[in-house]
Design a protein around this motif. Structure first.
Motif: not given
Length: 70
Positions: A38-42
């Motif tokens: 999943e793409d990172p949140t930050a």
């Protein structure tokens, strides 16, 4: 949390272009975890090489370092 440490020629190359570092890390993680990535949140990229206080240095504990030493 994921931590990536880079040194030498690659650190100089990525210091000039942190976006390419983030993109490359995502590519590798997608290959390693194709079903779960999943793409990172930050994202935070430090640049010790150009930090006037760090001057490219880092620290590492010795074998007999105790938790209380930090």
């Amino acid at each position: 949390m994921l931590c990536i440490l880079i040194s030498g020629d690659q650190s100089r190359r990525f210091a000039a272009d942190s976006e390419s570092l983030i993109e490359r890390a995502a590519e590798v993680l997608k290959m390693m975890f194709p079903e779960d990535y999943e793409d990172p949140t930050a994202v935070h990229v430090s640049n010790w090489q150009n930090d006037k206080f760090a001057c490219g240095s880092y620290s590492a504990p010795f074998e007999d370092t105790l938790v209380d030493d930090y």
